[in-house]
Design a protein around this motif. Structure first.
Motif, short mmCIF file in Angstrom:
data_model
loop_
_atom_site.label_atom_id
_atom_site.label_comp_id
_atom_site.label_asym_id
_atom_site.label_seq_id
_atom_site.Cartn_x
_atom_site.Cartn_y
_atom_site.Cartn_z
N THR A 9 -0.62 44.53 46.85
CA THR A 9 0.58 44.19 47.57
C THR A 9 1.70 44.02 46.55
OG1 THR A 9 -0.07 41.87 47.29
CG2 THR A 9 -0.60 42.87 49.38
N ALA A 10 2.00 45.15 45.86
CA ALA A 10 2.91 45.11 44.72
C ALA A 10 4.37 45.09 45.15
CB ALA A 10 2.66 46.32 43.83
N GLY A 11 4.75 46.00 46.02
CA GLY A 11 6.10 45.93 46.55
C GLY A 11 7.15 46.75 45.85
N THR A 32 2.95 38.56 50.46
CA THR A 32 3.55 38.56 49.12
C THR A 32 3.65 39.98 48.57
OG1 THR A 32 1.49 38.26 47.85
CG2 THR A 32 2.57 36.27 48.65
N VAL A 33 4.20 40.86 49.40
CA VAL A 33 4.34 42.27 49.03
C VAL A 33 5.70 42.53 48.39
CG1 VAL A 33 4.26 44.64 49.83
CG2 VAL A 33 2.85 42.89 50.94
N GLY A 34 6.76 42.18 49.14
CA GLY A 34 8.09 42.35 48.59
C GLY A 34 8.80 43.61 49.01
N VAL A 62 4.66 35.81 43.31
CA VAL A 62 4.62 37.24 43.02
C VAL A 62 4.86 38.10 44.27
CG1 VAL A 62 3.25 37.00 40.94
CG2 VAL A 62 2.05 37.34 43.07
N THR A 63 5.93 37.74 45.00
CA THR A 63 6.25 38.48 46.21
C THR A 63 7.19 39.63 45.94
OG1 THR A 63 6.00 36.44 47.45
CG2 THR A 63 7.09 38.27 48.56
N ASN A 81 1.35 42.18 40.48
CA ASN A 81 1.66 42.55 41.86
C ASN A 81 2.92 41.88 42.37
OD1 ASN A 81 -0.68 44.04 43.79
ND2 ASN A 81 -1.33 43.43 41.75
N ALA A 82 3.91 41.74 41.48
CA ALA A 82 5.13 41.02 41.86
C ALA A 82 6.16 41.94 42.51
CB ALA A 82 5.74 40.33 40.65
N GLY A 83 6.35 43.10 41.96
CA GLY A 83 7.24 44.04 42.62
C GLY A 83 8.72 43.86 42.33
#
Ligand code: K
Ligand code: K
Lengths: 449, 449
Positions: free
Chosen positions: A281-283, A393-395, A60-61, A177-179
């Motif tokens: 840390t959604a991104g 794992t923000v993206g 989920v980055t 929180n994948a982004g």
């Protein structure tokens, strides 16, 4: 203690299980995404692109070496959404089990599962937890999907089928929180749309807090004095970082023509808040990362490194770890030998775990930044941002992901995988090891990592 | 315990004494350097430039907003050398006293001062220590000055008076890890001269190890099994960082036409070694910092942050702190509840001090970097380098020091002052506070910061 010992009967070697599980999911995803049917053009994306995308989805980055919307076919996009859902559920379930395991002796488990207090079958506990986490996740995702679908349908004139597709995809991507977004510019086109931005932000925050915290908040939100230490720290640090982040971005970017400058005042506040939520840390991004003042990127680096809640789908060292460190330093500066949070003593082991997770993470980020600088021509500013984003794992990205050598992309794949599984692995190993300790003082433990 | 309690009779509030001492010296230096007689041109340098230079000299940092050789008159240069000498002696004396205080219970003090084991007057101890530190410092400086003077005289055709002046100034600047040079390009013109480079490097290393460590090494260098933990960690970490640093610079800069490229092979090794020595934390440079690959600057940032030995004139968090952290993490990863170094247990207090010093320092560097980026148009690469250099009292620069706004220069002045007095203050406060503890287990304490 007796009861909690049986809660993870199949996790005798949790590190191996976690690494193998995420590894298998990433490889399965790679095998699917490398198929010609997965791309819009009908040609295979190639192994590295498929591996990068699958790892980014399972962890989920949200970092991407190709434009998600234009490169992948509907089949590929569904695979990506599925990988996000599997990764997110796995993380949330593991984090919840670990939280219960760690907090077991203190009654949080009893509070959450009062009805499951049977003396016999502990596997029931695990099934129970998994079922509750799945129901919780799907409920939240459905709620976000309904709002988003409605807005796409009514506010942006999307046809019904596409509105549903966009609503579900982005609800899943946000809650976990994948982004990943289905527009090349992430959510920049909706920068001034509070329906989209606030719904996505809410899904991100709830998913990042995690099931145990949200569950406890729902049951006892009127009596904060009864919150567990985990919930107290998570809520307090999250609130502080959200307010501080919003203010920092507002101040630094107010007049920046590339970011907040063109927006009206409410739009500025909305975009600054959104930008403060996303590093946890959604991104997603609603303003251009590459257009931000470099100091704002540095602030984002810090927020991404800290990350979100331990019990949810967020990455980073976690707000709990950060909060514990703050208490440890504060106690040391005041010359107190014990670290107290609320009315509980923070045990030495938790302190050392928090310190170890943080220092190992810092070393990993520093080493990776050094290597990626050696492998690419990009500046420290952009490379550090990319590395922290992958580790946490923000993206979010300044746009250099695709413009990185194959060796650099492999490094980022490893970093995403380690950033995702490392803290979970470490946390579970420490949680299991630590159960053998004798109970000594009235203390409360908090999961690290 | 009983004896060591009297060793610092006048340091009831050591933090106040240290801050007041360095502050007074910096202000006195400012008052002298702001005089027209201090500049080559005969016009006052102005308060900010005088304050910056005096603080940089007293804190043995070496950052400069004006070119030392061309801006300051001979009088000004003597003032700077005097400030370096005062600052360096003060640091070395304080560090030695703290080391003895901390190690007191374990016999290092007895080993060093077997002949001073009187039962009565503890002030004798302090006078004794100060005298020994001064003799040690002046002896080392004289030895370095003789070699440098000879080389300037015979190898570079300087007239006798100027050769002596250059030899003494740079010996003082090197031994005290100050890094002020009387050439605009620091020591770049001597990049291939092993006499100059190795003498300066030796003075830097000896000054950076510090009196207690060098004294112990001289007495027991043939029996490493008898070294104290302080000496073991200091020597081991210093050696590892020197070798690793040299290799990193050799590999990254070998073909770089702006740095090692034009040199012959022995010259490359000499320059890489010199470049690896200087971040610990002398601050001379024989190659162009701005010409280095950005990744080499990042490596230098790490070396500067770690710094030198606790017992000497170096800055940074200190190699002892870094070494202790490595042991703490290693023990945690191996699942051991105790941290053992050699045959000694590292007490919890020392671990927590090491962690606190490191995390507070990281927070300070991050905050200062953010502020300086907001105040100047320079890149993260250069700003981070400047901030770490100021905090670690290193003095290396990519050249942006003079090109910084007045507010930025004030920030750097504060950072140099805090970077110098902070760890000493913290270390002494913790050392004094901690003496009241009961002796519990066979453990050995090591000074932090
Ligand atoms: K993400
Ligand atoms: K220096």
């Amino acid at each position: 203690m007796r009861r909690s010992q049986g809660i993870l009967p199949h996790f005798q070697h949790p590190a191996q299980v976690i690494v193998a599980g995420f590894g298998a999911a990433a490889l399965l995803g790679t095998a699917l995404l490398v198929l010609p049917i997965s791309t819009e053009s009908g040609e295979s994306a190639g192994w590295l692109t498929a591996l990068f995308t699958a790892t980014s989805a399972v962890c989920v980055t949200g970092l991407a070496v190709v434009d998600t919307a234009s490169h992948w076919s509907a089949f590929g996009e569904v695979v990506i959404a599925g990988l996000i859902q599997i990764g997110g559920l796995g993380i949330m379930t593991l984090a919840t089990l670990l939280t219960l395991l760690v907090a077991g002796r203190l009654g949080l488990r009893a509070r959450l599962f009062a009805q499951a207090e049977t003396r016999t079958s502990s596997p029931t506990d695990v099934r129970h937890v998994v079922r509750r986490v799945v129901v919780f996740s799907l409920t939240c995702e459905a709620a976000a999907a309904v709002v988003l679908t409605g807005r796409f349908l009514l506010g942006h004139d999307e046809p019904f089928g596409r509105a549903v597709y966009l609503g579900v995809f982005h609800a899943v991507s946000a809650f976990n929180n994948a982004g990943f977004a289905l527009w090349s510019d992430s959510l920049m086109r909706y920068v001034a749309d509070p329906w989209i931005c606030l719904t996505v932000a809410a899904a991100v925050i709830v998913g990042g807090l995690g099931f145990p915290v949200v569950f406890e908040l729902l049951r006892t939100w009127r009596r904060p004095q009864r919150w567990s230490v985990l919930t107290r720290i998570t809520v307090a640090v999250t609130a502080v970082l959200l307010v501080a982040g919003t203010l920092v971005f507002l101040i630094a970017e107010w007049h920046n023509p590339k970011t907040l400058g063109p927006l009206d005042d409410p739009g500025k506040f909305l975009a600054a808040f959104f930008t403060a939520v996303m590093p946890r840390t959604a991104g997603f991004n609603s303003i251009d990362i590459a257009g931000m003042h470099p100091s704002s990127r540095l602030a984002t680096d810090l927020l991404m490194f800290i990350g979100g809640g331990s019990a949810g789908t967020a990455g980073g060292i976690k707000v709990t770890t950060f909060g514990m460190l703050a208490f440890v330093i504060w106690s040391e500066v005041r010359g107190e030998r014990e670290v107290n949070i609320g009315h509980r003593r923070l045990p030495d082991t938790a302190q050392r775990q928090a310190v170890s997770v943080t220092l190992i993470s810092l070393a990993l980020v520093a080493l990776s930044t050094y290597l990626l600088m050696a492998l690419t021509p990009h500046s420290l500013d952009k490379v550090l941002f990319e590395v922290v984003s992958a580790f946490g794992t923000v993206g979010l990205s300044t746009g250099i992901t695709a413009d990185t050598t194959p060796a650099g992309q492999v490094l980022l794949v490893l970093l995403m995988f380690i950033g995702r599984t490392g803290p979970l692995t470490l946390g579970s190993a420490l949680a299991l090891k630590d159960r053998t300790r004798r109970y000594q003082l009235p203390e409360e433990r908090v999961i690290v990592g």
